[in-house]
Design a protein around this motif. Structure first.
Motif, PDB file in Angstrom:
ATOM      1  N   ARG A  49       0.462  -1.343   0.226  1.00  0.00           N
ATOM      2  CA  ARG A  49      -0.134   0.429   0.096  1.00  0.00           C
ATOM      3  C   ARG A  49       0.611   1.001  -0.083  1.00  0.00           C
ATOM      4  N   VAL A  52       2.768   7.244   3.089  1.00  0.00           N
ATOM      5  CA  VAL A  52       3.641   8.765   3.384  1.00  0.00           C
ATOM      6  C   VAL A  52       4.822   8.717   4.634  1.00  0.00           C
ATOM      7  N   ARG A  54       7.294  10.045   6.103  1.00  0.00           N
ATOM      8  CA  ARG A  54       7.425  10.881   7.809  1.00  0.00           C
ATOM      9  C   ARG A  54       8.428  11.385   8.146  1.00  0.00           C
ATOM     10  N   CYS A  67       0.305   5.051  10.730  1.00  0.00           N
ATOM     11  CA  CYS A  67      -0.496   4.029  10.720  1.00  0.00           C
ATOM     12  C   CYS A  67      -1.205   3.933  11.813  1.00  0.00           C
ATOM     13  N   ALA A  72      -4.297  -3.268   8.527  1.00  0.00           N
ATOM     14  CA  ALA A  72      -4.136  -4.397   8.559  1.00  0.00           C
ATOM     15  C   ALA A  72      -2.436  -4.177   8.416  1.00  0.00           C
ATOM     16  N   LYS A  73      -2.275  -3.098   8.027  1.00  0.00           N
ATOM     17  CA  LYS A  73      -0.430  -3.438   7.879  1.00  0.00           C
ATOM     18  C   LYS A  73      -0.615  -3.092   9.482  1.00  0.00           C
TER      19      LYS A  73
END
Ligand SMILES: Cc1cc2nc3c(=O)[nH]c(=O)nc-3n(C[C@H](O)[C@H](O)[C@H](O)COP(=O)(O)O)c2cc1C
Length: 197
Positions: A49, A52, A54, A67, A72-73
């Motif tokens: 996926r 960004v 950071r 996140c 899910a990640k």
């Protein structure tokens, strides 16, 4: 013919250019601002996926991503920390691939510092209900925080992913001949080699 960049035949220069591009991507919109993050699904299949970028710390070889704990990640990283990141800047004709280990930070100093540095617009996502990935009866059947208190209440769902690079691969596309280089870290010093493109 276009002039070749200074890193063209310089292994250390390729590595420095990779980190410079990643740092630039974390600082502002650039080709490396939104890389793809790969994790291992709970079924063992790859999952990919856009995220960004950071923050980047080249001394520690870490990349920072934010996140939701409910995503899910986050579950995938908690179950298996092996992760990879891919970025390509078509203008620079540079691809960087990183493989390493990801660590999740929630409600600790790392998470608090990242939350404090986040814009309110970014914090809103963590108050979304129901949580990311939940099936909905309609596309708009979810809510987001409507006031500051509700935005701040999303902090427990906020996670910082810190990916530590164990391997970095650099690819520069050039008419004069592509340059591909691999860097691995067993100890403090990187193992560096050119690769056939
Ligand atoms: C430009 C862009 C930037 C994104 N940045 C992030 C991000 O920083 N963190 C994040 O969790 N999801 C981000 N997303 C959404 C993810 O790509 C993904 O759709 C979502 O997080 C669900 O992924 P998962 O189910 O694999 O956890 C971004 C999507 C786009 C298109």
């Amino acid at each position: 013919m276009t002039e070749l960049p200074p890193f063209y035949d310089d292994l250390a220069g390729c590595l420095a250019e990779a980190w410079r591009r990643l740092e630039e991507g974390a600082a502002h919109q650039s080709g490396f601002h939104a890389p793809a993050l790969a994790t291992l699904g709970r079924d063992g299949a790859p999952r990919l996926r856009t995220v960004v970028l950071r923050g980047v710390d080249r001394e520690r070889r870490t990349l920072r991503i934010h996140c939701d704990a409910r995503s899910a990640k986050a579950a995938e990283i908690a179950a298996d920390p092996r992760a990879a990141l891919h970025a390509y800047d078509p203008k620079a004709k540079i691809q960087v691939r990183i493989e390493g280990t990801a660590r999740l930070h929630g409600q600790d100093d790392v998470a608090r510092a990242a939350w404090a540095a986040s814009r309110p617009m970014s914090r809103i996502c963590y108050g979304t209900a129901p949580g990311p990935g939940t099936p909905l009866p309609e596309g708009g059947a979810y809510t987001q925080p409507q006031d500051d208190a509700a935005v701040e209440a999303g902090f427990p769902e906020f996670r910082v992913v810190v990916l530590t690079a164990a391997r970095l691969e650099f690819l520069y596309l050039a008419r004069a001949g592509h340059r591909r280089a691999s860097f691995t870290w067993d100890g403090a010093e990187p193992g560096a080699t050119w690769l056939a493109p």
